[in-house]
Scaffold this active site. Structure first.
Site, PDB file in Angstrom:
ATOM      1  N   HIS A 119       6.298 -11.543   6.013  1.00 22.71           N
ATOM      2  CA  HIS A 119       6.040 -11.145   4.628  1.00 22.71           C
ATOM      3  C   HIS A 119       7.357 -10.857   3.938  1.00 22.71           C
ATOM      4  O   HIS A 119       8.245 -10.212   4.497  1.00 22.71           O
ATOM      5  CB  HIS A 119       5.119  -9.927   4.569  1.00 22.71           C
ATOM      6  CG  HIS A 119       5.485  -8.828   5.520  1.00 22.71           C
ATOM      7  ND1 HIS A 119       5.183  -8.881   6.867  1.00 22.71           N
ATOM      8  CD2 HIS A 119       6.151  -7.672   5.332  1.00 22.71           C
ATOM      9  CE1 HIS A 119       5.627  -7.805   7.458  1.00 22.71           C
ATOM     10  NE2 HIS A 119       6.233  -7.043   6.555  1.00 22.71           N
TER      11      HIS A 119
ATOM     12  N   ASN B 285      11.738  -8.234   7.102  1.00 24.62           N
ATOM     13  CA  ASN B 285      12.155  -7.512   8.299  1.00 24.62           C
ATOM     14  C   ASN B 285      11.737  -8.306   9.531  1.00 24.62           C
ATOM     15  O   ASN B 285      10.674  -8.933   9.533  1.00 24.62           O
ATOM     16  CB  ASN B 285      11.509  -6.123   8.334  1.00 24.62           C
ATOM     17  CG  ASN B 285      11.927  -5.267   7.152  1.00 24.62           C
ATOM     18  OD1 ASN B 285      13.047  -5.380   6.667  1.00 24.62           O
ATOM     19  ND2 ASN B 285      11.030  -4.413   6.676  1.00 24.62           N
TER      20      ASN B 285
ATOM     21  N   VAL C  83       4.234  -5.130  10.723  1.00 27.51           N
ATOM     22  CA  VAL C  83       3.095  -6.060  10.676  1.00 27.51           C
ATOM     23  C   VAL C  83       3.612  -7.435  11.095  1.00 27.51           C
ATOM     24  O   VAL C  83       4.527  -7.988  10.454  1.00 27.51           O
ATOM     25  CB  VAL C  83       2.458  -6.126   9.280  1.00 27.51           C
ATOM     26  CG1 VAL C  83       1.289  -7.120   9.280  1.00 27.51           C
ATOM     27  CG2 VAL C  83       1.969  -4.746   8.841  1.00 27.51           C
TER      28      VAL C  83
ATOM     29  N   ILE D 208       0.824  -1.212   0.000  1.00 23.03           N
ATOM     30  CA  ILE D 208       0.000   0.000   0.000  1.00 23.03           C
ATOM     31  C   ILE D 208       0.861   1.266   0.000  1.00 23.03           C
ATOM     32  O   ILE D 208       0.387   2.338  -0.386  1.00 23.03           O
ATOM     33  CB  ILE D 208      -0.957  -0.017   1.227  1.00 23.03           C
ATOM     34  CG1 ILE D 208      -2.194   0.832   0.976  1.00 23.03           C
ATOM     35  CG2 ILE D 208      -0.255   0.376   2.499  1.00 23.03           C
ATOM     36  CD1 ILE D 208      -3.298   0.610   2.006  1.00 23.03           C
TER      37      ILE D 208
HETATM   38  P1  5GP Z   1       7.120  -4.260   7.592  1.00 20.20           P
HETATM   39  O1  5GP Z   1       7.374  -2.846   8.037  1.00 20.20           O
HETATM   40  O2  5GP Z   1       6.359  -5.022   8.653  1.00 20.20           O
HETATM   41  O3  5GP Z   1       8.341  -4.967   7.109  1.00 20.20           O
HETATM   42  O4  5GP Z   1       6.208  -4.135   6.309  1.00 20.20           O
HETATM   43  C1  5GP Z   1       4.821  -4.007   6.372  1.00 20.20           C
HETATM   44  C2  5GP Z   1       4.386  -3.566   5.017  1.00 20.20           C
HETATM   45  O5  5GP Z   1       2.993  -3.748   4.916  1.00 20.20           O
HETATM   46  C3  5GP Z   1       4.667  -2.086   4.732  1.00 20.20           C
HETATM   47  O6  5GP Z   1       5.469  -1.964   3.569  1.00 20.20           O
HETATM   48  C4  5GP Z   1       3.276  -1.488   4.566  1.00 20.20           C
HETATM   49  O7  5GP Z   1       3.237  -0.472   3.583  1.00 20.20           O
HETATM   50  C5  5GP Z   1       2.450  -2.690   4.185  1.00 20.20           C
HETATM   51  N1  5GP Z   1       1.048  -2.573   4.589  1.00 20.20           N
HETATM   52  C6  5GP Z   1       0.586  -2.255   5.816  1.00 20.20           C
HETATM   53  N2  5GP Z   1      -0.756  -2.266   5.842  1.00 20.20           N
HETATM   54  C7  5GP Z   1      -1.151  -2.615   4.597  1.00 20.20           C
HETATM   55  C8  5GP Z   1      -2.435  -2.797   4.002  1.00 20.20           C
HETATM   56  O8  5GP Z   1      -3.476  -2.642   4.616  1.00 20.20           O
HETATM   57  N3  5GP Z   1      -2.450  -3.160   2.691  1.00 20.20           N
HETATM   58  C9  5GP Z   1      -1.306  -3.351   1.968  1.00 20.20           C
HETATM   59  N4  5GP Z   1      -1.442  -3.703   0.682  1.00 20.20           N
HETATM   60  N5  5GP Z   1      -0.083  -3.195   2.492  1.00 20.20           N
HETATM   61  C10 5GP Z   1      -0.006  -2.824   3.795  1.00 20.20           C
END
Ligand code: 5GP
Length: 119
Positions: free
Chosen positions: A100, A87, A96, A31
């Site tokens: 992922h 991460n 999150v 997103i």
């Molecule tokens: P992290 O910071 O945990 O490595 O990455 C989490 C990723 O999830 C971020 O790049 C963020 O933009 C993405 N993200 C968080 N919420 C959503 C969502 O509701 N939809 C989508 N498509 N991506 C999300």
């Protein structure tokens, strides 16, 4: 464990631009893209962090990389190249808590991939 936003995406309770889906994994556009191409590949099983990957999850985690490569080939950036990273926890920048694979592509990416961040 508490469900994350990714459980809602898996269950189609909130929308996402889905690029690939099978019984094990789901891929969808990030997103908040950090590169011209930025999508996430997640297991349907809600594994919290890399530290929580069990022996029985090894094939699932390998599958995430396979999915990334299939999409890279299908979208035509496999040969140019890309980065596929996860991460882990606060210092790793995880926000999150459902593992992922970030797949970033579409430009020559810098290395190292981080900037200093205040806690
Ligand atoms: P992290 O910071 O945990 O490595 O990455 C989490 C990723 O999830 C971020 O790049 C963020 O933009 C993405 N993200 C968080 N919420 C959503 C969502 O509701 N939809 C989508 N498509 N991506 C999300």
């Amino acid at each position: 464990m508490t469900d994350t936003i990714f459980t809602k995406i898996i269950n189609k309770e909130i929308p996402a631009e889905i690029l690939y889906e099978d019984d094990i994994a789901l891929a969808f556009s990030d997103i908040n893209p950090q590169a011209p191409i930025h999508f996430l590949v997640i297991p349907k099983k809600p594994i919290v962090t890399i530290n929580d990957i069990e022996s029985e999850d090894k094939a699932t985690v390998g599958h995430l990389y396979w999915v990334a490569a299939q999409i890279a080939k299908q979208k035509g950036f496999a040969q140019d190249g890309y980065r596929a990273v996860m991460n882990c926890n606060e210092d790793g920048g995880q926000t999150v808590y459902h593992i992922h694979l970030h797949v970033l592509a579409g430009k020559a990416l810098g290395w190292p991939p981080y900037q200093e961040r205040l806690k």
